[in-house]
Scaffold this motif. Structure first.
Motif, PDB file in Angstrom:
ATOM      1  N   VAL A  86      25.476   2.465  33.195  1.00 33.52           N
ATOM      2  CA  VAL A  86      24.113   1.920  33.134  1.00 33.52           C
ATOM      3  C   VAL A  86      23.089   3.033  33.360  1.00 33.52           C
ATOM      4  N   GLU A  87      23.347   3.895  34.333  1.00 34.33           N
ATOM      5  CA  GLU A  87      22.404   4.980  34.611  1.00 34.33           C
ATOM      6  C   GLU A  87      22.337   5.972  33.453  1.00 34.33           C
ATOM      7  N   PHE A  88      23.470   6.253  32.826  1.00 28.21           N
ATOM      8  CA  PHE A  88      23.456   7.164  31.680  1.00 28.21           C
ATOM      9  C   PHE A  88      22.673   6.568  30.507  1.00 28.21           C
ATOM     10  N   ILE A  89      22.823   5.270  30.267  1.00 34.30           N
ATOM     11  CA  ILE A  89      22.049   4.633  29.206  1.00 34.30           C
ATOM     12  C   ILE A  89      20.561   4.763  29.513  1.00 34.30           C
ATOM     13  N   HIS A  90      20.194   4.474  30.755  1.00 33.08           N
ATOM     14  CA  HIS A  90      18.789   4.557  31.149  1.00 33.08           C
ATOM     15  C   HIS A  90      18.252   5.977  30.996  1.00 33.08           C
ATOM     16  N   THR A  91      19.012   6.952  31.466  1.00 28.00           N
ATOM     17  CA  THR A  91      18.570   8.347  31.390  1.00 28.00           C
ATOM     18  C   THR A  91      18.428   8.805  29.948  1.00 28.00           C
ATOM     19  N   ALA A  92      19.369   8.412  29.105  1.00 26.02           N
ATOM     20  CA  ALA A  92      19.288   8.769  27.688  1.00 26.02           C
ATOM     21  C   ALA A  92      18.023   8.204  27.053  1.00 26.02           C
ATOM     22  N   THR A  93      17.691   6.942  27.384  1.00 29.13           N
ATOM     23  CA  THR A  93      16.484   6.347  26.805  1.00 29.13           C
ATOM     24  C   THR A  93      15.230   7.052  27.306  1.00 29.13           C
ATOM     25  N   LEU A  94      15.231   7.501  28.562  1.00 33.11           N
ATOM     26  CA  LEU A  94      14.075   8.236  29.084  1.00 33.11           C
ATOM     27  C   LEU A  94      13.883   9.551  28.330  1.00 33.11           C
ATOM     28  N   LEU A  95      14.978  10.264  28.095  1.00 28.43           N
ATOM     29  CA  LEU A  95      14.879  11.525  27.354  1.00 28.43           C
ATOM     30  C   LEU A  95      14.304  11.285  25.960  1.00 28.43           C
ATOM     31  N   HIS A  96      14.786  10.265  25.297  1.00 28.36           N
ATOM     32  CA  HIS A  96      14.294   9.958  23.953  1.00 28.36           C
ATOM     33  C   HIS A  96      12.846   9.475  23.992  1.00 28.36           C
ATOM     34  N   ASP A  97      12.522   8.616  24.984  1.00 32.34           N
ATOM     35  CA  ASP A  97      11.151   8.105  25.100  1.00 32.34           C
ATOM     36  C   ASP A  97      10.141   9.226  25.269  1.00 32.34           C
ATOM     37  N   ASP A  98      10.479  10.199  26.113  1.00 33.59           N
ATOM     38  CA  ASP A  98       9.536  11.285  26.381  1.00 33.59           C
ATOM     39  C   ASP A  98       9.279  12.119  25.137  1.00 33.59           C
ATOM     40  N   VAL A  99      10.281  12.238  24.287  1.00 31.38           N
ATOM     41  CA  VAL A  99      10.088  12.941  23.019  1.00 31.38           C
ATOM     42  C   VAL A  99       9.170  12.131  22.108  1.00 31.38           C
ATOM     43  N   VAL A 100       9.453  10.842  21.989  1.00 32.57           N
ATOM     44  CA  VAL A 100       8.647   9.975  21.117  1.00 32.57           C
ATOM     45  C   VAL A 100       7.192   9.947  21.580  1.00 32.57           C
ATOM     46  N   ASP A 101       7.007   9.836  22.904  1.00 32.94           N
ATOM     47  CA  ASP A 101       5.649   9.706  23.456  1.00 32.94           C
ATOM     48  C   ASP A 101       4.949  11.045  23.646  1.00 32.94           C
ATOM     49  N   GLY A 102       5.690  12.147  23.570  1.00 34.37           N
ATOM     50  CA  GLY A 102       5.101  13.452  23.854  1.00 34.37           C
ATOM     51  C   GLY A 102       4.682  13.574  25.309  1.00 34.37           C
ATOM     52  N   SER A 103       5.427  12.947  26.203  1.00 38.07           N
ATOM     53  CA  SER A 103       5.050  12.923  27.620  1.00 38.07           C
ATOM     54  C   SER A 103       5.202  14.285  28.266  1.00 38.07           C
ATOM     55  N   GLY A 104       4.337  14.561  29.226  1.00 39.37           N
ATOM     56  CA  GLY A 104       4.384  15.836  29.934  1.00 39.37           C
ATOM     57  C   GLY A 104       4.876  15.726  31.358  1.00 39.37           C
ATOM     58  N   LEU A 105       4.784  14.514  31.920  1.00 39.56           N
ATOM     59  CA  LEU A 105       5.213  14.300  33.293  1.00 39.56           C
ATOM     60  C   LEU A 105       6.079  13.054  33.392  1.00 39.56           C
ATOM     61  N   ARG A 106       7.092  13.117  34.259  1.00 38.24           N
ATOM     62  CA  ARG A 106       7.872  11.956  34.644  1.00 38.24           C
ATOM     63  C   ARG A 106       8.268  12.136  36.101  1.00 38.24           C
ATOM     64  N   ARG A 107       7.964  11.099  36.915  1.00 34.83           N
ATOM     65  CA  ARG A 107       8.235  11.160  38.349  1.00 34.83           C
ATOM     66  C   ARG A 107       7.606  12.401  38.975  1.00 34.83           C
ATOM     67  N   GLY A 108       6.445  12.789  38.455  1.00 39.11           N
ATOM     68  CA  GLY A 108       5.712  13.899  39.017  1.00 39.11           C
ATOM     69  C   GLY A 108       6.218  15.271  38.629  1.00 39.11           C
ATOM     70  N   ARG A 109       7.215  15.344  37.752  1.00 41.86           N
ATOM     71  CA  ARG A 109       7.770  16.632  37.318  1.00 41.86           C
ATOM     72  C   ARG A 109       7.588  16.787  35.814  1.00 41.86           C
ATOM     73  N   ARG A 110       7.603  18.034  35.356  1.00 45.26           N
ATOM     74  CA  ARG A 110       7.529  18.271  33.918  1.00 45.26           C
ATOM     75  C   ARG A 110       8.735  17.642  33.229  1.00 45.26           C
ATOM     76  N   THR A 111       8.491  17.018  32.084  1.00 45.85           N
ATOM     77  CA  THR A 111       9.571  16.372  31.356  1.00 45.85           C
ATOM     78  C   THR A 111      10.482  17.411  30.700  1.00 45.85           C
TER      79      THR A 111
END
Length: 337
Positions: A86-111
């Protein structure tokens, strides 16, 4: 914070501490699986994956698997690998989401995509998805595999649905709920439901835990969408106003647009379509959200779904496990305070 929010009924602020204490020994085993399975002979993979996995997240989703197993008095160890999946699925989606969104920060750290680039983030996300499926297969249950693989497909559909709704102010509440039900709530639901499978409980218990996780996930996302406007970057661990600048049509925007006059609606159309994205525009958006009650009403919806989650546990288990799962719902909502 911009909005006035009715306090949670607890005298003490709700916390994940009871659930963390409940599953601490099991979580130690899960962390061991995560650490072992994110290793690779390609050094970039554990380096990049470790950056996000060690980034301060509370690992709520795998904890839900463990806590639901405790609720059902499960005595085995199958849930350790499945919680890691479950955690690996969640982490994988976060990595992909940050690429799609062009995010610069997650949990206060650089993506990861900012540090290592988009291609590496996408590929390591794919690696983690693969590890998740390896763990499911090792469990040997086709029912578990069906639940988690189905959730993975639904999450992807939700993300595509959100992408196609981006910068479309006409997106309605029903479609919004479909999007968050898929991209967020599906994994919460699956994480809880698989505990009933490994504990060999009947379909009714599976459905009850699915409903608990699904409603908790919807409440969780509603609060996230509210605090994107009603909080700040330090509190959220990401850039304030990201949803606004990305043109995401979330429930606060849907409500404010529906309740605004023609001038307000013109502003929202321009903002969501990317023509009004300055700090001054964000301040105006916050004012309109406050004046129309859109943030307060979004959080009221979150409380509604939170109560549905709590009600779903009626008649299942008890004691510290049930209390911890109830407080986890209250914590998810209290993040907006």
């Amino acid at each position: 914070m911009s909005a006035t929010i009715t306090p949670i009924r607890r005298a003490k602020a709700p916390s994940l501490d009871p659930m963390m204490a409940l599953v601490a020994a099991d979580m130690h085993q899960v962390n061991g699986v995560i650490l072992a399975r994110m290793q690779s002979d390609v050094p970039l993979i554990p380096e990049l994956a470790g950056h996000l996995i060690a980034g301060g997240g509370k690992r709520m989703r795998p904890m839900l698997t463990l806590a639901c197993a405790r609720l059902l008095d499960y005595q085995g160890t199958r849930h350790h690998k499945l919680a890691a999946s479950v955690e690996f699925i969640h982490t994988a989606t976060l990595l992909h989401d940050d690429v799609v969104d062009g995010s610069g920060l997650r949990r206060g750290r650089r993506t990861a995509n900012i540090i290592w680039g988009n291609p590496a983030s996408v590929l390591v996300g794919d690696f983690l998805f693969s590890r998740a499926f390896e763990l499911m297969v090792e469990d040997g249950s086709l029912r578990v595999l069906r639940i988690l693989s189905g959730a993975s497909a639904v999450i992807a559909e939700g993300e595509v649905n959100q992408l196609s709704a981006q910068r479309r102010i006409e997106t309605g509440e029903a479609r919004y709920l479909d999007i968050i039900g898929a991209k967020t709530a599906a994994l919460f639901a699956a994480a809880c439901r698989i505990a009933a499978v490994v504990a060999e409980r009947d379909e009714a218990v599976e459905q009850a835990l699915d409903a608990y996780g699904r409603n908790l996930g919807i409440a969780f996302q509603l609060v996230d969408d509210a605090i994107d406007y009603a909080s700040d970057g330090a509190t959220m661990g990401k850039d304030a106003g990201d949803d606004f600048r990305d043109g995401k049509v979330t429930l606060p925007v849907i409500l404010a647009y529906a309740r605004g006059n023609e001038e307000d609606r013109r502003f929202w159309r321009d903002a969501i379509e990317g023509r009004r994205t300055s700090d001054e525009d964000l301040a105006l958006a916050n004012r309109l959200l406050r004046e129309t009650g859109a943030i307060d009403d979004t959080l009221a919806r979150a409380r509604h779904y939170g109560q549905l989650a709590i009600d779903s546990l009626s008649g299942i288990g008890g004691g510290t496990a049930r209390a911890a799962l109830i407080e986890a719902v209250e914590f998810a909502i209290a993040r907006a305070y």
